[in-house]
Design a protein around this motif. Structure first.
Motif, PDB file in Angstrom:
ATOM      1  N   SER A  49      27.675  -7.203 -24.572  1.00  0.00           N
ATOM      2  CA  SER A  49      27.567  -6.895 -26.008  1.00  0.00           C
ATOM      3  C   SER A  49      27.159  -8.133 -26.801  1.00  0.00           C
ATOM      4  N   ASP A  74      23.917  -0.279 -26.388  1.00  0.00           N
ATOM      5  CA  ASP A  74      25.137  -0.847 -25.825  1.00  0.00           C
ATOM      6  C   ASP A  74      26.059   0.286 -25.365  1.00  0.00           C
ATOM      7  N   GLU A  75      26.198   0.465 -24.072  1.00  0.00           N
ATOM      8  CA  GLU A  75      27.031   1.518 -23.481  1.00  0.00           C
ATOM      9  C   GLU A  75      26.786   2.876 -24.145  1.00  0.00           C
TER      10      GLU A  75
END
Ligand code: ADP
Ligand code: MG
Length: 216
Positions: free
Chosen positions: A46, A162-163
């Protein structure tokens, strides 16, 4: 060079304690590539994405986006470069809760200097029927597609996610991966941070982060 990082470092200091979150990461993502950034929780995924997106500033090194320098500039300059070239998507979603899906898209269009034209992206992502819905009315899969629509509505050269499938079931995850692949095929440079095996399998390449460093 659509997206490039040269020896990016990011240190966090609080009191006497220093966390070395990202330690000298260099990478390059070409148009049409879907690259996966994998690594355990806390490995710096991140933090690295934030440095690439310009929402954070690296402690050292340089980030380039579409030939412009992202790092080492004012926050306003980074925001302008991001608005022009980068779409971002996070697991927690990037939709404002008090706006409908269509109004969220219109707002992001306007910030990007465009007008109207949110219909095509909704159709493209298969959520035309949910344009008038509030974010809290969407299913997990619809929410992920709406978040992707927000990320893509200004047709960015680069997508940083991000994810993005962290809260999805396997079917919705597979659908989202198809949509990402379709965008890459249209020339978008995509970097997805994820530790999901399905996402790793869908990437053209996998970059592994371990303790802030890329490992072979
Ligand atoms: P990942 O996304 O791979 O789980 P992160 O980038 O969130 O990893 O975190 C990497 C490391 O940096 C962790 O040790 C985390 O605690 C630390 N970290 C991240 N953001 C901050 C911050 N704002 N202040 C201090 N430490 C941070
Ligand atoms: Mg993370």
């Amino acid at each position: 060079m659509t997206l490039r990082a040269d020896s990016v470092y990011r240190f966090f200091r609080s009191g006497d304690e220093e966390t070395l979150a990202v330690r000298g990461v260099s990478l390059e993502i070409a148009p049409g590539e879907l690259v996966v950034l994998s690594g355990p929780s806390g490995s710096g995924k991140s933090t690295l994405l934030a440095c690439l997106a310009g929402t954070d500033e690296p402690s050292g090194g340089t980030v380039w986006v579409e030939g412009g320098r992202m790092s080492g500039r004012t926050e306003a300059a980074r925001a302008a470069l991001r608005a022009r070239h980068i779409g971002t998507m996070a697991q927690s979603g990037n939709l404002l809760p008090h706006l409908s899906v269509a109004d969220n898209l219109r707002l992001v269009r306007r910030i990007g200097g465009h007008r109207g034209g949110t219909g095509p992206i909704l159709a493209d992502l298969g959520i035309s029927g949910r344009a008038a819905a509030w974010p809290h009315e969407l299913s997990g899969g619809e929410l992920a597609r709406a978040a992707l629509a927000v990320a893509l509505v200004n047709e960015p050269a680069v997508l940083l996610a991000d994810e993005p499938t962290g809260e999805l079931d396997a079917v919705s995850e597979a659908h989202l991966l198809e949509l990402l692949r379709a965008r890459a095929d249209r020339g978008c440079a995509i970097l997805v941070a994820s530790h999901s095996p399905a996402v790793r399998a869908a990437g053209d390449r996998v970059l592994r982060l371990d303790d802030g460093r890329l490992v072979a």
